[in-house]
Write a protein that holds these residues in place. Structure first.
Motif, PDB file in Angstrom:
ATOM      1  N   UNK A 136     -19.177  -5.609  21.389  1.00  0.00           N
ATOM      2  CA  UNK A 136     -17.743  -5.699  21.106  1.00  0.00           C
ATOM      3  C   UNK A 136     -17.487  -6.648  19.939  1.00  0.00           C
ATOM      4  N   UNK A 137     -18.208  -7.774  19.912  1.00  0.00           N
ATOM      5  CA  UNK A 137     -18.065  -8.729  18.810  1.00  0.00           C
ATOM      6  C   UNK A 137     -18.518  -8.106  17.488  1.00  0.00           C
ATOM      7  N   UNK A 138     -19.591  -7.350  17.545  1.00  0.00           N
ATOM      8  CA  UNK A 138     -20.108  -6.642  16.380  1.00  0.00           C
ATOM      9  C   UNK A 138     -19.065  -5.656  15.854  1.00  0.00           C
ATOM     10  N   UNK A 139     -18.471  -4.897  16.770  1.00  0.00           N
ATOM     11  CA  UNK A 139     -17.455  -3.919  16.380  1.00  0.00           C
ATOM     12  C   UNK A 139     -16.183  -4.598  15.909  1.00  0.00           C
ATOM     13  N   UNK A 140     -15.823  -5.725  16.552  1.00  0.00           N
ATOM     14  CA  UNK A 140     -14.636  -6.473  16.150  1.00  0.00           C
ATOM     15  C   UNK A 140     -14.770  -6.970  14.714  1.00  0.00           C
ATOM     16  N   UNK A 141     -15.931  -7.521  14.396  1.00  0.00           N
ATOM     17  CA  UNK A 141     -16.177  -7.990  13.033  1.00  0.00           C
ATOM     18  C   UNK A 141     -15.999  -6.860  12.032  1.00  0.00           C
ATOM     19  N   UNK A 142     -16.555  -5.702  12.371  1.00  0.00           N
ATOM     20  CA  UNK A 142     -16.454  -4.551  11.473  1.00  0.00           C
ATOM     21  C   UNK A 142     -15.011  -4.098  11.308  1.00  0.00           C
ATOM     22  N   UNK A 143     -14.262  -4.073  12.412  1.00  0.00           N
ATOM     23  CA  UNK A 143     -12.885  -3.584  12.345  1.00  0.00           C
ATOM     24  C   UNK A 143     -12.000  -4.499  11.510  1.00  0.00           C
ATOM     25  N   UNK A 144     -12.127  -5.812  11.702  1.00  0.00           N
ATOM     26  CA  UNK A 144     -11.311  -6.749  10.931  1.00  0.00           C
ATOM     27  C   UNK A 144     -11.672  -6.704   9.444  1.00  0.00           C
ATOM     28  N   UNK A 145     -12.973  -6.681   9.154  1.00  0.00           N
ATOM     29  CA  UNK A 145     -13.403  -6.600   7.754  1.00  0.00           C
ATOM     30  C   UNK A 145     -12.978  -5.273   7.136  1.00  0.00           C
ATOM     31  N   UNK A 146     -13.082  -4.188   7.908  1.00  0.00           N
ATOM     32  CA  UNK A 146     -12.653  -2.889   7.409  1.00  0.00           C
ATOM     33  C   UNK A 146     -11.161  -2.848   7.131  1.00  0.00           C
ATOM     34  N   UNK A 147     -10.375  -3.530   7.975  1.00  0.00           N
ATOM     35  CA  UNK A 147      -8.930  -3.592   7.758  1.00  0.00           C
ATOM     36  C   UNK A 147      -8.623  -4.323   6.453  1.00  0.00           C
ATOM     37  N   UNK A 148      -9.309  -5.430   6.209  1.00  0.00           N
ATOM     38  CA  UNK A 148      -9.126  -6.147   4.951  1.00  0.00           C
ATOM     39  C   UNK A 148      -9.562  -5.289   3.765  1.00  0.00           C
ATOM     40  N   UNK A 149     -10.627  -4.513   3.970  1.00  0.00           N
ATOM     41  CA  UNK A 149     -11.070  -3.601   2.925  1.00  0.00           C
ATOM     42  C   UNK A 149     -10.022  -2.561   2.597  1.00  0.00           C
ATOM     43  N   UNK A 150      -9.373  -2.027   3.645  1.00  0.00           N
ATOM     44  CA  UNK A 150      -8.309  -1.042   3.420  1.00  0.00           C
ATOM     45  C   UNK A 150      -7.164  -1.655   2.628  1.00  0.00           C
ATOM     46  N   UNK A 151      -6.806  -2.897   2.951  1.00  0.00           N
ATOM     47  CA  UNK A 151      -5.750  -3.584   2.209  1.00  0.00           C
ATOM     48  C   UNK A 151      -6.165  -3.793   0.751  1.00  0.00           C
ATOM     49  N   UNK A 152      -7.448  -4.046   0.557  1.00  0.00           N
ATOM     50  CA  UNK A 152      -7.994  -4.274  -0.790  1.00  0.00           C
ATOM     51  C   UNK A 152      -8.006  -2.993  -1.617  1.00  0.00           C
ATOM     52  N   UNK A 153      -7.786  -1.841  -0.971  1.00  0.00           N
ATOM     53  CA  UNK A 153      -7.774  -0.571  -1.693  1.00  0.00           C
ATOM     54  C   UNK A 153      -6.654  -0.520  -2.730  1.00  0.00           C
ATOM     55  N   UNK A 154      -5.680  -1.407  -2.600  1.00  0.00           N
ATOM     56  CA  UNK A 154      -4.620  -1.459  -3.600  1.00  0.00           C
ATOM     57  C   UNK A 154      -5.014  -2.197  -4.867  1.00  0.00           C
ATOM     58  N   UNK A 155      -6.226  -2.770  -4.890  1.00  0.00           N
ATOM     59  CA  UNK A 155      -6.675  -3.555  -6.047  1.00  0.00           C
ATOM     60  C   UNK A 155      -6.682  -2.770  -7.357  1.00  0.00           C
ATOM     61  N   UNK A 156      -7.053  -1.470  -7.369  1.00  0.00           N
ATOM     62  CA  UNK A 156      -7.036  -0.748  -8.651  1.00  0.00           C
ATOM     63  C   UNK A 156      -5.669  -0.756  -9.336  1.00  0.00           C
ATOM     64  N   UNK A 157      -4.589  -0.692  -8.555  1.00  0.00           N
ATOM     65  CA  UNK A 157      -3.251  -0.744  -9.155  1.00  0.00           C
ATOM     66  C   UNK A 157      -3.041  -2.086  -9.857  1.00  0.00           C
ATOM     67  N   UNK A 158      -3.511  -3.160  -9.208  1.00  0.00           N
ATOM     68  CA  UNK A 158      -3.384  -4.495  -9.815  1.00  0.00           C
ATOM     69  C   UNK A 158      -4.258  -4.602 -11.065  1.00  0.00           C
ATOM     70  N   UNK A 159      -5.451  -4.027 -11.000  1.00  0.00           N
ATOM     71  CA  UNK A 159      -6.360  -4.079 -12.154  1.00  0.00           C
ATOM     72  C   UNK A 159      -5.744  -3.354 -13.351  1.00  0.00           C
ATOM     73  N   UNK A 160      -5.158  -2.189 -13.096  1.00  0.00           N
ATOM     74  CA  UNK A 160      -4.533  -1.428 -14.176  1.00  0.00           C
ATOM     75  C   UNK A 160      -3.379  -2.210 -14.795  1.00  0.00           C
ATOM     76  N   UNK A 161      -2.614  -2.906 -13.926  1.00  0.00           N
ATOM     77  CA  UNK A 161      -1.437  -3.627 -14.406  1.00  0.00           C
ATOM     78  C   UNK A 161      -1.788  -4.905 -15.175  1.00  0.00           C
ATOM     79  N   UNK A 162      -2.966  -5.458 -14.934  1.00  0.00           N
ATOM     80  CA  UNK A 162      -3.309  -6.759 -15.515  1.00  0.00           C
ATOM     81  C   UNK A 162      -4.475  -6.706 -16.492  1.00  0.00           C
TER      82      UNK A 162
END
Length: 403
Positions: A136-162
């Motif tokens: 469960x701890x192993x899966x929890x780590x993956x889920x939280x990191x994956x959620x942050x990764x999904x949020x980071x998917x918006x980075x290309x828009x920031x890269x294009x703008x800057x």
């Protein structure tokens, strides 16, 4: 428990999940930006799952000839090559080949060769009573990191703008980062003890013997679930949302961030529920309502209602992940765990490989969301079969537990 080893495995799991979290969302956008059609997106997603299945099968058959440390290092280097390859090539056929031989993951869960190797190592670190909690701890780590990764998917828009990069260049930079994270994973793996997991490696030329029948039965059932799940890997859900509601990458990333957070908390609940009701019951009775939500999502008339059901599904759909992993490790002999992990993982990858291709084809015909409906129906069938066939096969820690 060997805390340093566990910490390193959890760290690498987090890095890989972070990478998978944003790549699974950006993959369809990148391929569409290269001029590809939904069917071609589905073909590449299929290639990633098919290749992962074949590679995991080879590991399951021949892992006992090598140390886990070496195999994990090789897998991390392959991850590096995959990221750099996707950034370097832009034509369909080279990308399809890289998808097949590489480690790219179009799903929010781990379907790669890393999974059975790490599961076998984890199961040797703790006793039976703590095994489900560690998974469960192993899966929890993956889920939280994956959620942050999904949020980071918006980075290309920031890269294009800057910067001076266009959208295509920004997306390629994200795949380069994927390769860098593979290098970081290899560095961490290199610090594992050389002979870690030696006990689990003491298998004969025929890795499965005592548990062959039950493992093959579970593999068949998991294949049905995975075939359904392949219709709704994160890349395909993202593609449907992009087509149906014309979402931006940033908004899609925010949605999948919250689905990931809910999934993470569900892993914590899964351990408590399994302690009370048993592993199989936890797997089935949390999975059934999530599959019903999946069927209902395309029927929602607005984006808000679709998101509510998507979030509700995420709070329940992955509780079977740590419990399933723990259950497999519990009911097979110690020396057969690596083979059992691979043989139950490989059919999942192979069965799910065809589904994204079909999902891409269906999404090319209609934006209704037929892949979600089909996935829900197949998963409900799997749940009922699993309950009927395995509710009375208990792991050692449940031997005196009322079911």
């Amino acid at each position: 428990m060997n805390s340093p080893v566990l910490s390193r495995l959890l760290c690498v799991r987090g890095l890989r999940a972070f990478a998978d979290g944003y790549v699974s969302l950006l993959l369809p956008l990148y391929l569409l930006a290269l001029g590809m059609q939904p069917l071609q997106v589905g073909m590449i997603a299929t290639g990633t799952l098919l290749g992962s299945g074949v590679l995991t099968l080879l590991v399951g058959l021949y892992a006992h000839h090598f140390t886990y440390r070496l195999l994990l290092l090789m897998a991390a280097l392959l991850m590096t090559a995959t990221g750099f390859g996707f950034a370097a090539f832009t034509d369909f056929w080279p990308l399809l080949v890289i998808a097949i031989v590489g480690t790219l993951n179009p799903s929010s869960g781990d379907v790669s060769v890393f999974l059975p190797l790490e599961h076998a190592v984890l199961s040797g670190l703790v006793d039976e009573r703590r095994r489900t909690a560690v998974f469960a701890r192993y899966s929890l780590t993956a889920a939280l990191a994956g959620a942050l990764g999904a949020l980071f998917a918006g980075a290309p828009d920031w890269i294009v703008a800057t910067s001076r990069l266009d959208k295509k260049g920004a997306l390629q930079a994200m795949f380069i980062l994927y390769g860098v994270l593979g290098l970081a994973s290899a560095l961490i793996y290199s610090r594992l003890p050389r002979e870690i997991g030696t006990d689990e490696h003491k298998a004969s030329a025929a890795p499965l013997q005592k548990s062959k029948r039950v493992v093959y039965t579970l593999a068949a059932l998991f294949s049905l679930d995975a075939f359904g799940g392949g219709f709704v890997v994160q890349s395909m859900i993202a593609l449907w949302l992009f087509q149906k509601f014309q979402l931006s990458t940033t908004v899609a990333g925010e949605i999948f961030f919250w689905t990931g957070v809910l999934t993470a908390f569900s892993y914590l609940a899964a351990n408590r529920i399994a302690d009370r009701f048993g592993l199989v019951n936890t797997m089935v009775f949390t999975h059934l309502p999530s599959s019903l939500f999946l069927i209902l999502i395309p029927l929602m008339p607005t984006l808000s209602l679709a998101i509510i059901l998507l979030l509700a599904r995420s709070a329940l759909s992955q509780m079977d992940v740590p419990t399933r992993s723990s259950y497999i490790m519990a009911i097979v002999p110690r020396e057969e765990r690596a083979a059992a992990a691979s043989i139950t993982t490989v059919p999942r990858s192979l069965a799910s490989a065809l589904s994204p291709l079909l999902a891409g084809y269906l999404l090319g015909l209609s934006t209704f969301g037929w892949p979600l409906v089909i996935a829900g129906g197949l998963k409900i069938t799997y749940d009922l079969l699993l309950l009927g066939m395995f509710r009375n096969i208990r792991p050692p820690e449940e031997s005196g537990q009322k079911r």
